[in-house]
Motif scaffolding. Structure first.
Motif, PDB file in Angstrom:
ATOM      1  N   THR A   1      -0.314 -18.014  79.608  1.00 53.87           N
ATOM      2  CA  THR A   1       0.535 -16.938  79.255  1.00 53.87           C
ATOM      3  C   THR A   1       0.244 -15.756  79.660  1.00 53.87           C
ATOM      4  OG1 THR A   1       1.820 -16.043  77.099  1.00 53.87           O
ATOM      5  CG2 THR A   1      -0.662 -16.595  76.829  1.00 53.87           C
ATOM      6  N   ALA A   2      -1.357 -15.267  79.676  1.00 53.36           N
ATOM      7  CA  ALA A   2      -1.320 -13.923  80.148  1.00 53.36           C
ATOM      8  C   ALA A   2      -1.273 -13.927  81.651  1.00 53.36           C
ATOM      9  CB  ALA A   2      -2.729 -13.841  79.704  1.00 53.36           C
TER      10      ALA A   2
ATOM     11  N   LYS B   1       1.287 -19.827  72.825  1.00 51.18           N
ATOM     12  CA  LYS B   1       1.955 -21.033  73.249  1.00 51.18           C
ATOM     13  C   LYS B   1       3.247 -21.228  72.927  1.00 51.18           C
ATOM     14  CE  LYS B   1      -2.254 -22.998  71.732  1.00 51.18           C
ATOM     15  NZ  LYS B   1      -2.951 -23.953  72.460  1.00 51.18           N
ATOM     16  N   ILE B   2       3.972 -21.565  73.816  1.00 51.64           N
ATOM     17  CA  ILE B   2       5.484 -21.733  73.826  1.00 51.64           C
ATOM     18  C   ILE B   2       5.644 -22.804  72.737  1.00 51.64           C
ATOM     19  CG2 ILE B   2       7.450 -22.668  74.839  1.00 51.64           C
ATOM     20  CD1 ILE B   2       6.297 -21.687  77.588  1.00 51.64           C
TER      21      ILE B   2
ATOM     22  N   LEU C   1      14.816 -24.794  61.401  1.00 47.97           N
ATOM     23  CA  LEU C   1      13.639 -24.309  62.741  1.00 47.97           C
ATOM     24  C   LEU C   1      12.139 -24.810  62.204  1.00 47.97           C
ATOM     25  CD1 LEU C   1      15.243 -20.925  63.786  1.00 47.97           C
ATOM     26  CD2 LEU C   1      15.564 -23.353  64.930  1.00 47.97           C
ATOM     27  N   GLY C   2      11.966 -25.191  60.980  1.00 51.33           N
ATOM     28  CA  GLY C   2      10.498 -25.624  60.552  1.00 51.33           C
ATOM     29  C   GLY C   2       9.880 -24.524  60.179  1.00 51.33           C
ATOM     30  N   ASP C   3       8.580 -24.628  60.197  1.00 49.80           N
ATOM     31  CA  ASP C   3       7.398 -23.603  59.763  1.00 49.80           C
ATOM     32  C   ASP C   3       7.648 -22.778  61.120  1.00 49.80           C
ATOM     33  OD1 ASP C   3       5.338 -22.149  59.444  1.00 49.80           O
ATOM     34  OD2 ASP C   3       4.145 -23.807  58.433  1.00 49.80           O
ATOM     35  N   THR C   4       7.927 -21.109  60.879  1.00 48.28           N
ATOM     36  CA  THR C   4       7.718 -20.356  61.715  1.00 48.28           C
ATOM     37  C   THR C   4       6.816 -19.360  61.316  1.00 48.28           C
ATOM     38  OG1 THR C   4       9.781 -19.121  60.726  1.00 48.28           O
ATOM     39  CG2 THR C   4      10.508 -20.721  62.516  1.00 48.28           C
ATOM     40  N   SER C   5       5.963 -19.530  60.416  1.00 49.90           N
ATOM     41  CA  SER C   5       4.977 -18.418  60.166  1.00 49.90           C
ATOM     42  C   SER C   5       4.098 -18.173  61.195  1.00 49.90           C
ATOM     43  CB  SER C   5       4.132 -19.004  58.784  1.00 49.90           C
ATOM     44  OG  SER C   5       3.471 -20.086  59.368  1.00 49.90           O
ATOM     45  N   THR C   6       3.765 -18.996  62.268  1.00 49.19           N
ATOM     46  CA  THR C   6       2.983 -18.697  63.155  1.00 49.19           C
ATOM     47  C   THR C   6       3.786 -17.865  64.383  1.00 49.19           C
ATOM     48  OG1 THR C   6       2.894 -20.700  64.042  1.00 49.19           O
ATOM     49  CG2 THR C   6       1.258 -20.413  62.621  1.00 49.19           C
ATOM     50  N   LEU C   7       4.781 -17.666  64.323  1.00 48.25           N
ATOM     51  CA  LEU C   7       5.792 -17.359  65.507  1.00 48.25           C
ATOM     52  C   LEU C   7       5.246 -15.788  65.851  1.00 48.25           C
ATOM     53  CD1 LEU C   7       7.975 -18.352  67.265  1.00 48.25           C
ATOM     54  CD2 LEU C   7       9.482 -17.294  65.609  1.00 48.25           C
TER      55      LEU C   7
ATOM     56  N   VAL D   1      21.138 -27.788  81.804  1.00 53.78           N
ATOM     57  CA  VAL D   1      21.497 -26.473  81.176  1.00 53.78           C
ATOM     58  C   VAL D   1      20.502 -25.252  81.610  1.00 53.78           C
ATOM     59  CG1 VAL D   1      22.093 -25.046  79.302  1.00 53.78           C
ATOM     60  CG2 VAL D   1      22.691 -27.521  79.354  1.00 53.78           C
ATOM     61  N   ILE D   2      20.741 -24.201  82.069  1.00 47.89           N
ATOM     62  CA  ILE D   2      19.746 -23.122  82.286  1.00 47.89           C
ATOM     63  C   ILE D   2      20.125 -22.038  81.719  1.00 47.89           C
ATOM     64  CG2 ILE D   2      18.749 -21.664  83.969  1.00 47.89           C
ATOM     65  CD1 ILE D   2      18.558 -23.901  85.793  1.00 47.89           C
ATOM     66  N   GLN D   3      19.272 -21.557  80.509  1.00 47.56           N
ATOM     67  CA  GLN D   3      19.774 -20.401  79.689  1.00 47.56           C
ATOM     68  C   GLN D   3      18.570 -19.353  80.211  1.00 47.56           C
ATOM     69  OE1 GLN D   3      20.112 -20.776  75.401  1.00 47.56           O
ATOM     70  NE2 GLN D   3      19.681 -18.630  75.101  1.00 47.56           N
ATOM     71  N   PHE D   4      19.002 -18.074  80.751  1.00 49.13           N
ATOM     72  CA  PHE D   4      18.213 -17.207  81.056  1.00 49.13           C
ATOM     73  C   PHE D   4      17.619 -16.640  79.711  1.00 49.13           C
ATOM     74  CE2 PHE D   4      20.613 -17.221  84.695  1.00 49.13           C
ATOM     75  CZ  PHE D   4      19.344 -17.685  85.597  1.00 49.13           C
ATOM     76  N   ALA D   5      16.388 -16.397  79.560  1.00 49.81           N
ATOM     77  CA  ALA D   5      15.810 -15.715  78.297  1.00 49.81           C
ATOM     78  C   ALA D   5      14.729 -14.681  78.562  1.00 49.81           C
ATOM     79  CB  ALA D   5      15.081 -16.922  77.338  1.00 49.81           C
ATOM     80  N   PRO D   6      15.141 -13.399  78.187  1.00 47.03           N
ATOM     81  CA  PRO D   6      14.125 -12.240  78.350  1.00 47.03           C
ATOM     82  C   PRO D   6      12.887 -12.854  77.666  1.00 47.03           C
ATOM     83  CG  PRO D   6      16.177 -11.640  76.685  1.00 47.03           C
ATOM     84  CD  PRO D   6      16.306 -12.943  77.185  1.00 47.03           C
ATOM     85  N   GLY D   7      12.844 -13.474  76.665  1.00 42.71           N
ATOM     86  CA  GLY D   7      11.553 -13.812  75.941  1.00 42.71           C
ATOM     87  C   GLY D   7      11.580 -15.230  75.421  1.00 42.71           C
ATOM     88  N   LEU D   8      10.395 -15.834  75.217  1.00 45.59           N
ATOM     89  CA  LEU D   8      10.464 -17.065  74.674  1.00 45.59           C
ATOM     90  C   LEU D   8       9.634 -17.119  73.344  1.00 45.59           C
ATOM     91  CD1 LEU D   8       9.320 -18.904  77.829  1.00 45.59           C
ATOM     92  CD2 LEU D   8      11.436 -19.210  76.823  1.00 45.59           C
ATOM     93  N   PRO D   9       9.865 -18.043  72.454  1.00 45.58           N
ATOM     94  CA  PRO D   9       9.260 -17.948  71.212  1.00 45.58           C
ATOM     95  C   PRO D   9       7.949 -18.432  71.533  1.00 45.58           C
ATOM     96  CG  PRO D   9      10.741 -19.979  71.229  1.00 45.58           C
ATOM     97  CD  PRO D   9      11.169 -19.090  72.431  1.00 45.58           C
ATOM     98  N   LYS D  10       6.903 -17.888  70.761  1.00 41.95           N
ATOM     99  CA  LYS D  10       5.502 -18.246  71.158  1.00 41.95           C
ATOM    100  C   LYS D  10       4.759 -18.035  70.079  1.00 41.95           C
ATOM    101  CE  LYS D  10       5.263 -17.041  75.934  1.00 41.95           C
ATOM    102  NZ  LYS D  10       4.730 -16.121  76.998  1.00 41.95           N
TER     103      LYS D  10
END
Ligand code: ATP
Ligand code: MG
Length: 647
Positions: free
Chosen positions: A356-357, A608-609, A625-631, A594-603
């Protein structure tokens, strides 16, 4: 696979393990694990030496993992005291603060001994005893390492919680482990901003037992809200305690720490690691994978809140008497050259970071790298996700100047240390492959539906392990049933990693992504990593995440979220171009629907994506969306939902 155009760096000359030694040692480790590990168990100074080496079973109705079980030791003594005779004045830890204006610190082994002794005595004053749990919620400052080692000195069990986590996430970890003390700081500088750590603890402790104490290390000097009787300043107690603390004798199988997984696939799991086997394995992998030699300066950029920070900032390097660098900041502050500035400044020899870095920095101008003198570097490492060949090539050519072997290390919180990785003096590299198993590690590929082992060399399947290694997790904290359920139930008799994998004709392993993420297009099973790598190989693309979504004709269609390079603009033409590109790179079956342009991805907070969230968005299912506490950044998700491609 995208074509391989790289000039491969040569094997490191004079490495601990060359190709012949690898073959010989690997064969020994599999044919006679008892003798092999009896020898490598001696990397540790035992108080009472072990007589039993291995007692492990993956049988579904009798899962147990025990290594060196009748030996006793102290982990902190192994990481500090035993080096004092020869290395008292050698730097153990280099601390590089968030701001380049603030001076770096060099902590010698002698100083480390005193700091850890003092910290242990402070914890003792708060009533911490052998077996108690202590939660550490700290910035990347030396005190984080002192606190970990102080717990180890007392035989207490630490649970490090990444300082970027919310009060809720912290509270659930304090409660889950029934911790006695939370160690924190007033604030945490990161990327030029301050996270209000003490405030977060205040909020978290509202949901915890009244007896939990809060020990506060001063970092920023800011004002903090205080609860008398519960909160104490570290400095106030430290002023009155000795710097010597007796090291507790603990059993090899006594827990050293609890650590929660990233939560990429669901609710985080409280992974429990042992003292003896874990330490031996962390030390051994650190020495061989990174080819560590005395005099090297080793830098792992992970946070101590992740297992990578545990094994390769603290325990592995210090057990080996190494010099390890701790960096408080982020790769882009004050600018995208910070990593390389730090490498130049401290003459770093081994540099270990995450894809990611690398992708983030690859999206910026190369000048951020080329203006620094990186001639001290001799090896580069990667961990956390599959590294796309494009990113591998950039890392190799721009950072490593084509002369540093890249170790792409595959492992997990659960494995304690590397399981599949090149050894720099032994393994010819292939960009994007984690290559070969480490000593004692027996990867197998199983057919996903039948669970049968695939014996052909060239194969693709579910990655499992056939036998144990000393660094393996021992259980899930407070939930032994979930331990068996999560890792030993789907495929009986094996440790199930959750990852998909391909083995090529040379016996090299290529992680294809998580099994949950596999896409099935018209009956063809496809790993997400392959499509993502093809996209990233296009000049306009900086990062991509691919998921399946229900498709009337094909069963599943391919939905791609694409982040462009900073100087590119989204357009319909570019969508078409990328579709054609992937089709050409992999084949017609892989053409993105399908291609969606995304300025950022949920990590996740570890970068990690989180494909499970992207899958929900692709499925137009925003409610669960489930457990999002580590987003890391929840606003990214809102943006993706708002812009979901309307197809
Ligand atoms: P959770 O288990 O809670 O879903 P997580 O799996 O992301 O979270 P970690 O233990 O931090 O938690 O990550 C291990 C996973 O990271 C591996 O199972 C694998 O999917 C991925 N991974 C790590 N290193 C590599 C690598 N070198 N190549 C490919 N994938 C990797
Ligand atoms: Mg996992």
């Amino acid at each position: 696979m995208p074509k391989d155009t790289t000039n491969h760096p040569d094997l490191l000359a004079g490495a601990h393990v060359d190709a012949a030694a690898y073959d010989r040692m690997y064969a020994e480790s599999i044919e006679n694990p008892e003798a092999f590990w009896a020898e490598h168990g001696k990397r540790i100074d035992w108080i009472k030496p072990f007589t039993k080496v291995k007692d492990t079973s993956f049988a579904h109705d009798d899962v147990h993992v025990r290594w060196f079980e009748d030996g006793t030791l102290n982990v902190a003594e192994n990481c500090i005291d035993r080096h004092l005779a020869t290395k008292a004045d050698q730097t153990a830890i280099i601390f590089e603060p968030d701001s380049p204006e603030e001076e770096a610190q060099h902590i010698t082994y002698k100083q480390l001994h005193e700091e850890v002794g003092r910290f242990a005595n402070v914890l003792k004053e708060l009533g911490v005893q052998k077996g108690d749990r202590v939660v550490l919620y700290l910035p990347m400052i030396p005190e984080a390492a002192y606190a970990m080692l102080a717990c180890a000195r007392l035989g207490a069990i630490h649970s490090v919680v990444f300082a970027g986590f919310s009060p809720d996430a912290l509270a659930s970890r304090v409660n889950d482990s029934q911790a006695k003390v939370v160690v924190t700081s007033d604030g945490a500088p990161r990327g030029g901003r301050i996270t209000e750590l003490k405030d977060n603890v205040n909020k978290a402790l509202l949901h915890c037992d009244d007896h939990v104490k809060c020990l506060v290390v001063k970092r920023t000097g800011q004002q903090v809200a205080w609860v008398a009787d519960r909160d104490v300043w570290y400095d106030d107690i430290a002023a009155n305690v000795s710097t010597f603390c007796h090291a507790a004798e603990v059993g090899a199988e006594d827990p050293l720490f609890i650590l929660y997984t990233s939560g990429s696939t669901g609710k985080p799991k409280g992974v429990v690691h042992s003292s003896g086997g874990y330490l031996a394995y962390a030390a051994m992998t650190h020495q061989y994978t990174f080819d560590y030699h005395d005099g090297d300066v080793f830098w792992c950029t992970a946070d101590v809140g992740w297992v990578t920070g545990h094994s390769y900032i603290v325990y592995g390097p210090l057990a080996n008497g190494a010099t390890t660098l701790m960096f408080e900041g982020v790769p882009t502050y004050p600018d995208a050259g910070r990593f390389w500035a730090v490498c130049e400044k401290h003459k770093v020899t081994q540099f270990y970071t995450a894809p990611t870095a690398i992708r983030l920095l690859m999206g910026q101008s190369d000048e951020f790298v080329t203006k620094y003198d990186l001639s001290s570097l001799k090896l580069l490492g990667s961990v956390g996700e599959p590294i796309n060949p494009e990113a591998w090539n950039w890392y190799n050519e721009v950072v490593g100047k084509g002369k540093c072997p890249i170790v792409d290390t595959w492992w997990q919180t659960e494995t304690g240390g590397h399981l599949i990785t090149p050894l720099p003096g032994a393994t010819a590299l292939k960009p994007g492959s984690a290559t070969k198993p480490f000593f004692g590690v027996q990867p197998v590929l199983l057919d996903a539906t039948s669970g049968e082992e695939i014996h052909e060399t060239e194969a693709e399947g579910v990655l499992c392990m056939k036998d144990s290694w000393p660094g393996q997790m021992r259980t899930l904290w407070g939930d032994p049933d979930r331990f068996v359920q999560a890792y030993f139930s789907d495929y009986k008799g094996y440790y199930f990693t959750g990852d998909g994998c391909r083995r090529d004709a040379d016996g090299y392993y290529w992680i294809t992504g998580r099994v949950d993420d596999v896409i099935n297009v018209s009956g063809h099973r496809m790993g997400t990593a392959e499509v993502e790598s093809a996209l990233v190989a296009h000049d306009a693309v900086s990062e991509a995440a691919v998921v399946g979504y229900p498709h009337e004709l094909k069963g599943q269609g391919i939905y791609c979220y694409v982040t462009l390079m900073s100087d590119e603009t989204p357009s319909d033409e570019l969508v078409k171009e990328l579709q054609t590109w992937v089709r050409k790179e992999i084949g017609p079956i892989a053409k993105p629907d399908v291609i969606q342009f995304a300025p950022g991805l949920p990590k996740t907070r570890s970068g990690k994506i989180m494909r499970r969230i992207l899958r929900k968005i692709a499925e137009n299912d925003f409610g669960s969306l489930g457990d999002t506490s580590t987003l890391a950044d929840p606003s990214v998700v809102d943006d993706l939902i708002a812009n979901r491609a309307n197809k």
